[in-house]
Design an enzyme around this catalytic site. Structure first.
Site, PDB file in Angstrom:
ATOM      1  N   ASP A 145       1.021  -0.836  -0.198  1.00 27.87           N
ATOM      2  CA  ASP A 145      -0.196  -0.117  -0.017  1.00 27.87           C
ATOM      3  C   ASP A 145       1.255   0.958   0.351  1.00 27.87           C
ATOM      4  O   ASP A 145       1.877   0.690   0.451  1.00 27.87           O
ATOM      5  CB  ASP A 145      -1.133  -0.656   1.330  1.00 27.87           C
ATOM      6  CG  ASP A 145       0.171  -0.615   2.354  1.00 27.87           C
ATOM      7  OD1 ASP A 145       0.115  -0.579   2.514  1.00 27.87           O
ATOM      8  OD2 ASP A 145      -0.456   0.723   3.284  1.00 27.87           O
ATOM      9  N   GLU A 204      -0.156  -0.641   5.901  1.00 27.41           N
ATOM     10  CA  GLU A 204       0.879  -0.068   6.873  1.00 27.41           C
ATOM     11  C   GLU A 204       0.919   1.311   6.810  1.00 27.41           C
ATOM     12  O   GLU A 204       1.048   1.900   7.642  1.00 27.41           O
ATOM     13  CB  GLU A 204       2.533  -0.173   5.943  1.00 27.41           C
ATOM     14  CG  GLU A 204       3.752  -0.266   6.850  1.00 27.41           C
ATOM     15  CD  GLU A 204       4.036   1.198   7.134  1.00 27.41           C
ATOM     16  OE1 GLU A 204       4.816   1.336   7.633  1.00 27.41           O
ATOM     17  OE2 GLU A 204       3.846   2.076   5.814  1.00 27.41           O
TER      18      GLU A 204
END
Length: 392
Positions: free
Chosen positions: A76, A142
């Site tokens: 991500d 994250e």
């Protein structure tokens, strides 16, 4: 035998996956395909929790014995902002003059590509892993709340007998060149919110009011006036930074009733969340005691400091860096937090990745030679790891 991917081309493909938190964007699927074709057993893990978006994660492992090394990373990325501000579209994966442009190439799709290439080269060798194992813990959470990602994957790994002996997180650790630094720990983080309440009144009649502003200034002075510590051999001194002070008073002749302030502490291993909360609350209590105000101090944060002491794991990475780059890396605990703060509860963990100069910026980019160089470092690390770390 599967031909290892070119790390630059794999990084380019990953950049083209618009995986802005919490969207998977095709990045997890791409890695699942590449690793699955190379013989890794892949588990797609989707987690969700009330009030948060569902997140796709991937755990992939080849080998069943020890030693077991896990590469942890995230696909991500943060939002790119206005695409018109970029030299090239943020998810186009353009290579220009030997530089790969795109959101996430530094943080941290380039490192994932480098480790995949190194791991597949290793597993394709004659006798590849011996009795050992390589795994990947890849999350899509994250850069987001970090609720449905690494924490829950680790819980799943523990429940299913998949806890590694050691882990490497591919965060961009290097200020200028590959091999500048290896992160062997991180400082913890705690946020405090202080509200001081007095009595509203006219500025011409202060005896009829209780101004909370001087009390707040005194409290903030007590919090910042004395250092929390002097640091130690592996950590710099802890620092407390005031980030907001707000009265919300739109009238110049009214003493406000209430004032709010927020501060954040980045702390070393001389403290814990619990001990800091007690220390800071006592500093505020002492300075406000006897004043005609009340106060409320609350804390949030779950990141504890940690240190992976120098030893075989650190030596393997430091030796690999020096062999490939000629640099002797610094052992650092500086910077913010990462998912290593969760992994350290399960096994020793270090961080080593690409160069961090453009991460989260417009025109995030990375020289393709640096991605290939990192692949070489990871390959040398795996050689040392399986040669020197005993099976668990």
């Amino acid at each position: 035998m599967v031909t290892p991917p070119d790390p630059v081309e794999l990084a380019r493909e990953l950049v083209r996956c618009a995986s802005v938190t919490p969207e998977e964007g095709g990045a997890i699927s791409l890695l699942e395909k590449v690793l699955g074709a190379a013989g890794f057993r892949c588990r797609r893990l989707r987690f969700e929790a009330p009030g948060t978006a569902a997140v796709e994660n991937l755990f992939a492992r080849i080998g069943t014995g020890g030693p077991h090394i896990c590469f942890a990373g995230h696909t991500d990325v943060v939002p790119p902002g206005d695409p018109a501000s970029w030299r090239h579209p943020p998810f186009a994966g353009v290579i220009e003059d030997g530089v790969l442009h795109g959101r996430g190439v530094a943080d941290m799709k380039g490192a994932i590509a480098a480790f995949v290439a190194a791991a597949l080269a290793r597993t394709g060798q004659q006798g590849g892993l011996g009795t050992g194992s390589i795994s990947f813990l890849i999350t899509g959470d994250e850069e987001g709340p970090a609720v449905n990602g690494t924490v829950k994957v680790l819980e799943w790994m523990a429940a299913n007998g998949q806890v590694p002996d050691h882990a490497v997180v591919g965060e961009p650790t290097n200020p200028r060149e590959i091999g500048d630094e290896i992160k062997i720990g991180r400082r913890g983080s705690v946020t405090g919110r202080l509200v001081v309440t007095g009595r509203q009144g006219h500025v011409a009649y202060p005896r009829l009011a209780a101004n909370p502003v001087p009390a707040m200034l005194a409290a903030l002075g007590a919090l910042t006036g004395t250092p929390l510590d002097a640091g130690n051999a592996h950590f710099e001194p802890s620092n407390l930074e005031v980030t907001t002070v707000d009265v919300g008073n739109a009238t110049e002749n009214v003493i406000p009733e209430r004032i709010r302030a927020t501060f954040n502490v980045r702390f070393n291993d001389l403290h814990t969340q619990a001990s800091l909360r007690v220390l800071l609350a006592e500093r505020v209590r002492r300075v406000l005691e006897g004043r005609d105000v009340s106060h409320d101090l609350t804390f949030s944060g779950s990141a504890e400091s940690f240190l992976t002491s120098p030893g075989p794991l650190v030596d393997c990475m430091a030796g690999a860096v020096e062999a490939v780059t000629g640099r002797k890396p610094r052992l650092s605990t500086a910077g913010g937090t990462s998912d290593a703060r969760f992994i350290k509860d399960y096994c020793p963990v270090i961080e080593m990745g690409l160069i961090n100069q453009t991460m989260h910026q417009v025109d995030e980019r990375m020289a393709v030679a640096r991605i290939a160089e990192l692949r070489d470092v990871y390959s040398a690390f795996l050689d040392r790891y399986f040669l020197t770390i005993p099976g668990a």
